[in-house]
Scaffold this active site. Structure first.
Site, PDB file in Angstrom:
ATOM      1  CG  MET A   1     -60.347 -51.645 -66.627  1.00  0.00           C
ATOM      2  SD  MET A   1     -61.473 -51.996 -67.784  1.00  0.00           S
ATOM      3  CE  MET A   1     -60.685 -53.401 -68.660  1.00  0.00           C
TER       4      MET A   1
ATOM      5  CG  ASN B   1     -59.152 -50.268 -71.027  1.00  0.00           C
ATOM      6  OD1 ASN B   1     -58.989 -51.431 -71.315  1.00  0.00           O
ATOM      7  ND2 ASN B   1     -60.373 -49.828 -70.475  1.00  0.00           N
TER       8      ASN B   1
ATOM      9  CE1 TYR C   1     -54.160 -42.006 -64.983  1.00  0.00           C
ATOM     10  CE2 TYR C   1     -55.837 -41.041 -66.193  1.00  0.00           C
ATOM     11  CZ  TYR C   1     -55.413 -41.756 -65.291  1.00  0.00           C
ATOM     12  OH  TYR C   1     -56.258 -42.762 -64.570  1.00  0.00           O
TER      13      TYR C   1
ATOM     14  CG  HIS D   1     -60.869 -45.304 -74.230  1.00  0.00           C
ATOM     15  ND1 HIS D   1     -60.945 -46.587 -74.299  1.00  0.00           N
ATOM     16  CD2 HIS D   1     -61.193 -45.057 -72.871  1.00  0.00           C
ATOM     17  CE1 HIS D   1     -60.984 -47.087 -73.113  1.00  0.00           C
ATOM     18  NE2 HIS D   1     -61.400 -46.251 -72.247  1.00  0.00           N
TER      19      HIS D   1
ATOM     20  CD  GLU E   1     -64.220 -52.077 -69.350  1.00  0.00           C
ATOM     21  OE1 GLU E   1     -63.861 -51.393 -70.032  1.00  0.00           O
ATOM     22  OE2 GLU E   1     -65.076 -51.513 -68.392  1.00  0.00           O
TER      23      GLU E   1
ATOM     24  CG  ASN F   1     -60.041 -43.893 -64.959  1.00  0.00           C
ATOM     25  OD1 ASN F   1     -59.804 -44.699 -64.088  1.00  0.00           O
ATOM     26  ND2 ASN F   1     -59.111 -43.185 -65.422  1.00  0.00           N
TER      27      ASN F   1
HETATM   28  P1  FAE Z   1     -57.404 -36.060 -68.691  1.00  0.00           P
HETATM   29  O1  FAE Z   1     -57.405 -37.138 -67.592  1.00  0.00           O
HETATM   30  O2  FAE Z   1     -58.988 -35.968 -69.230  1.00  0.00           O
HETATM   31  O3  FAE Z   1     -57.234 -34.610 -67.745  1.00  0.00           O
HETATM   32  C1  FAE Z   1     -57.434 -33.342 -68.277  1.00  0.00           C
HETATM   33  C2  FAE Z   1     -57.942 -32.315 -67.311  1.00  0.00           C
HETATM   34  O4  FAE Z   1     -57.927 -31.141 -67.678  1.00  0.00           O
HETATM   35  C3  FAE Z   1     -59.163 -32.474 -66.709  1.00  0.00           C
HETATM   36  O5  FAE Z   1     -59.237 -32.534 -65.177  1.00  0.00           O
HETATM   37  C4  FAE Z   1     -60.043 -31.328 -67.136  1.00  0.00           C
HETATM   38  O6  FAE Z   1     -61.210 -30.802 -66.226  1.00  0.00           O
HETATM   39  C5  FAE Z   1     -59.085 -30.214 -67.356  1.00  0.00           C
HETATM   40  N1  FAE Z   1     -59.225 -29.412 -68.171  1.00  0.00           N
HETATM   41  C6  FAE Z   1     -59.647 -29.361 -69.439  1.00  0.00           C
HETATM   42  N2  FAE Z   1     -60.006 -28.187 -70.197  1.00  0.00           N
HETATM   43  C7  FAE Z   1     -59.629 -27.302 -69.229  1.00  0.00           C
HETATM   44  C8  FAE Z   1     -59.743 -25.880 -69.269  1.00  0.00           C
HETATM   45  N3  FAE Z   1     -59.742 -25.086 -70.565  1.00  0.00           N
HETATM   46  N4  FAE Z   1     -59.049 -25.192 -68.309  1.00  0.00           N
HETATM   47  C9  FAE Z   1     -58.599 -25.807 -67.190  1.00  0.00           C
HETATM   48  N5  FAE Z   1     -58.712 -27.255 -67.147  1.00  0.00           N
HETATM   49  C10 FAE Z   1     -59.118 -27.964 -68.226  1.00  0.00           C
HETATM   50  O7  FAE Z   1     -56.426 -35.976 -69.758  1.00  0.00           O
HETATM   51  N6  FAE Z   1     -58.832 -45.319 -69.428  1.00  0.00           N
HETATM   52  C11 FAE Z   1     -58.157 -46.309 -69.034  1.00  0.00           C
HETATM   53  O8  FAE Z   1     -56.975 -46.618 -69.145  1.00  0.00           O
HETATM   54  N7  FAE Z   1     -58.656 -47.213 -68.090  1.00  0.00           N
HETATM   55  C12 FAE Z   1     -60.090 -47.301 -67.737  1.00  0.00           C
HETATM   56  O9  FAE Z   1     -60.605 -48.060 -66.920  1.00  0.00           O
HETATM   57  C13 FAE Z   1     -60.825 -46.255 -68.038  1.00  0.00           C
HETATM   58  N8  FAE Z   1     -62.182 -45.890 -67.731  1.00  0.00           N
HETATM   59  C14 FAE Z   1     -62.651 -44.754 -67.866  1.00  0.00           C
HETATM   60  C15 FAE Z   1     -64.200 -44.630 -67.598  1.00  0.00           C
HETATM   61  C16 FAE Z   1     -64.783 -43.397 -67.990  1.00  0.00           C
HETATM   62  C17 FAE Z   1     -66.170 -43.090 -67.384  1.00  0.00           C
HETATM   63  C18 FAE Z   1     -64.009 -42.422 -68.610  1.00  0.00           C
HETATM   64  C19 FAE Z   1     -64.814 -41.064 -68.947  1.00  0.00           C
HETATM   65  C20 FAE Z   1     -62.830 -42.484 -69.067  1.00  0.00           C
HETATM   66  C21 FAE Z   1     -62.257 -43.715 -68.956  1.00  0.00           C
HETATM   67  N9  FAE Z   1     -60.721 -43.999 -69.270  1.00  0.00           N
HETATM   68  C22 FAE Z   1     -60.044 -44.992 -68.910  1.00  0.00           C
HETATM   69  C23 FAE Z   1     -60.125 -42.957 -69.972  1.00  0.00           C
HETATM   70  C24 FAE Z   1     -59.178 -42.078 -69.532  1.00  0.00           C
HETATM   71  O10 FAE Z   1     -59.596 -41.902 -68.015  1.00  0.00           O
HETATM   72  C25 FAE Z   1     -58.549 -41.038 -70.268  1.00  0.00           C
HETATM   73  O11 FAE Z   1     -57.956 -41.480 -71.430  1.00  0.00           O
HETATM   74  C26 FAE Z   1     -57.639 -39.963 -69.468  1.00  0.00           C
HETATM   75  O12 FAE Z   1     -58.035 -39.711 -68.255  1.00  0.00           O
HETATM   76  C27 FAE Z   1     -56.815 -39.052 -70.471  1.00  0.00           C
HETATM   77  O13 FAE Z   1     -55.754 -38.378 -69.797  1.00  0.00           O
HETATM   78  P2  FAE Z   1     -55.325 -36.928 -70.394  1.00  0.00           P
HETATM   79  O14 FAE Z   1     -54.072 -36.546 -69.448  1.00  0.00           O
HETATM   80  O15 FAE Z   1     -55.341 -36.983 -71.752  1.00  0.00           O
END
Ligand code: FAE
Length: 525
Positions: free
Chosen positions: A141, A502, A49, A464, A381, A138
């Site tokens: 939501m 979320n 994000y 989260h 949820e 995810n």
């Molecule tokens: P994120 O989306 O985790 O992106 C970080 C990216 O950086 C990833 O693609 C990694 O592969 C990449 N990365 C990490 N380290 C490195 C590195 N050293 N070199 C290169 N690339 C790297 O970060 N949230 C909601 O609001 N609603 C939901 O319904 C929900 N459901 C979820 C269900 C599951 C199963 C999971 C796991 C999470 C869920 N979440 C939900 C949480 C949400 O996906 C999470 O808070 C966000 O994706 C975090 O966003 P960021 O931008 O912090």
């Protein structure tokens, strides 16, 4: 070395050098590994994000941006996502077995899958890997936090501006929509929601409709068999082939359409160095889908944005500090939380009337809102459990306040991050869960799902992770890391461990706010 050319390749000695730098990948054919030097003006690490929002706004401002993403570009690869009942390539990041929260009975051939899990002593943390980050895996939501709680968590932000502008902007760009009530009432795949809501009302709880980025019009067509099925075909935590507006379909697509964005997938950044001219050098590994290193790469940039997700960003900062004396302030690693995540379940739910349904959509649309209860504040949820048969079990992911925060640090000897987090951090969350389950069972029958988690209490399940690089504490008011002139953090680590719902809508809104102001301040001029 000449840094002027945008891309330069050169053969360097490998062998010992490679193994010193490697964290966990192995070399495909060590002799053939090339080390490349690549220069880019602005690099973003991570395409979730925070990374996607920053990329779009910078590209729109005419800046050339390079994203380095360790996961696969699934869309480009043409490899389909697998579903819950038949886990395949996308099911786990380089594992021999599935890593769902429970029922991991499936063997896998290691592949750079879309779902990863970090394991600590008292908590497991799940996250997305691939172009689109967490949006790939995810539940979609899309919940806006309560304004009172947002003000409590971020007392220094202008809440009116957020609720009038940044949250609506986030919802628009993410294509947030709401299920049609008639469809919800008629569709057998949403029996689990209807039963969940009826039972909650009977127990005296308030429920709420939960918006989502999954296209509900598409789902209605799925139901009528007019289009290929995704949410109605148990696709979600290993990726959705259709229907879900993940970031590759929204922010990242728009950014790519400007012509100013390049994304290098399967590029893992291992550590960062700060150069004397205040630029950055990144040591990275280009891997293949089996996790073998095919090239060592060194990137140079003037401006660096860390958007590797809470755990990824913290690892990069703490590891680079341990390896390269990379400056980080005292606040990095502090104020970490699990957003109050606590999973639980109930058995013998609605047993005389078909339980919670044999077929279930993977996309949650209902929640119990008990946030205003002074003694037991939580949101939960009403989660699906699409097992392909009726198991009369209700699953819940509670989101609680985080009364006691944790801390992340780096263990130099074992080269890994360490999380200071134990049962005392989740005590109140357990009390709330117990209260909720008992009240639900008393009104409706049923038992705590003793066979799931730890006797029905999933204190160690975290979707989260938030905080550790908190806005205005470890960074300035717009995400610029303290002690740095050219490094910014824009992801979940900015939120101090809790947001009450979320988190991705908040991560997007905060990222929009930060990048807008950073651009206005000519940080990327
Ligand atoms: P994120 O989306 O985790 O992106 C970080 C990216 O950086 C990833 O693609 C990694 O592969 C990449 N990365 C990490 N380290 C490195 C590195 N050293 N070199 C290169 N690339 C790297 O970060 N949230 C909601 O609001 N609603 C939901 O319904 C929900 N459901 C979820 C269900 C599951 C199963 C999971 C796991 C999470 C869920 N979440 C939900 C949480 C949400 O996906 C999470 O808070 C966000 O994706 C975090 O966003 P960021 O931008 O912090």
């Amino acid at each position: 070395m000449n840094r002027k050319k945008f891309i330069q390749s050169s053969m360097l000695a490998v062998g010992g050098f490679y193994f010193l730098n490697s964290t966990f990948f192995k070399a495909a054919q060590p002799k053939s590994i090339k080390q490349k030097e690549i220069e880019a003006p602005i690099i973003i690490i991570g395409s979730g994000y925070g990374g996607a929002v920053s990329a779009l706004r910078l590209c729109e401002a005419g800046k050339k941006v390079l994203i380095l993403e360790m996961g696969l570009n699934w869309e480009k690869s043409g490899i389909p996502f697998s579903n819950l009942l038949k886990p395949g390539k996308s099911a786990a990041w380089l594992r021999k077995k599935t890593i769902a929260p429970f029922m991991n009975l499936f063997n896998l051939t290691p592949f750079t899958g879309a779902l990863d899990r970090l394991e600590f002593e008292n908590i497991n943390i799940w996250m997305g890997r691939g172009v689109g980050g967490g949006s790939l895996v995810n539940g979609g939501m899309a919940v806006t936090p309560k304004e009172t709680y947002f003000k409590e968590v971020f007392p220094n932000l202008d809440a009116t501006k957020f609720y009038d502008f940044y949250f609506p902007l986030a919802r628009k760009e993410l294509k947030v929509n709401v299920i049609d009530e008639q469809f919800l009432n008629d569709c057998p795949y949403y029996k689990f929601t209807r039963v969940g809501e009826e039972e909650a009302h009977k127990a005296g709880f308030k429920t709420m409709r939960v918006p989502n980025v999954y296209d509900f019009k598409y789902m209605e067509k799925e139901y009528k068999n007019e289009v290929p099925r995704s949410a109605l075909n148990t696709e979600v935590i290993y990726g959705n082939n259709y229907g879900k507006n993940s970031l590759d379909k929204t922010y990242l697509k728009k950014a790519l359409d400007t012509g100013n964005l390049e994304i290098l997938d399967l590029h893992y950044v291992d550590n960062i160095k700060l150069n004397s001219d205040k630029t950055y050098t990144l040591n990275a590994q280009n891997i293949n889908t089996s996790g073998d290193v095919v090239a060592e790469k060194v990137f140079h940039c003037k401006k660096l944005i860390l958007a590797a997700g809470t755990m990824g960003t913290l690892k990069l900062l703490l590891r680079s500090n341990a390896m390269n004396d990379f400056p980080i302030g005292q606040k990095v690693g502090k104020n970490w939380g699990n957003n109050g995540n606590f999973m639980t379940g109930r058995n013998f739910v609605n047993p005389l009337h078909g339980g919670t349904g044999a077929q279930q959509s993977t996309i949650p649309v209902g929640g119990v809102d008990n946030w205003d209860d002074k003694e037991h504040p939580f949101f939960t949820e009403i989660a699906p459990l699409p097992m392909g048969m009726d198991v009369a079990t209700a699953l819940y992911l509670l989101i609680n306040r985080v009364d006691k925060k944790g801390q992340v640090s780096y263990d130099k000897i074992n080269k890994k991050i360490v999380l200071d987090w134990d049962k005392t951090n989740t005590e109140k969350m357990k009390e709330n869960t117990d209260y909720f389950i008992k009240k639900m069972n008393k009104a409706n029958g049923g038992t705590r799902a003793h066979l799931l988690f730890d006797n029905g209490f999933g204190a160690n399940i975290c979707y989260h992770p938030l905080g550790g690089c908190v806005l205005g504490e470890a960074t300035n008011e717009y995400g610029k890391l303290k002690d740095h002139d050219n490094l910014y953090v824009l992801d979940g680590s900015l939120i101090p461990g809790t947001i009450g719902v979320n988190p991705f809508v908040t991560i997007v809104a905060i990222s929009e706010y930060c990048i807008e102001n950073l651009i206005k301040q000519n940080e990327f001029a």
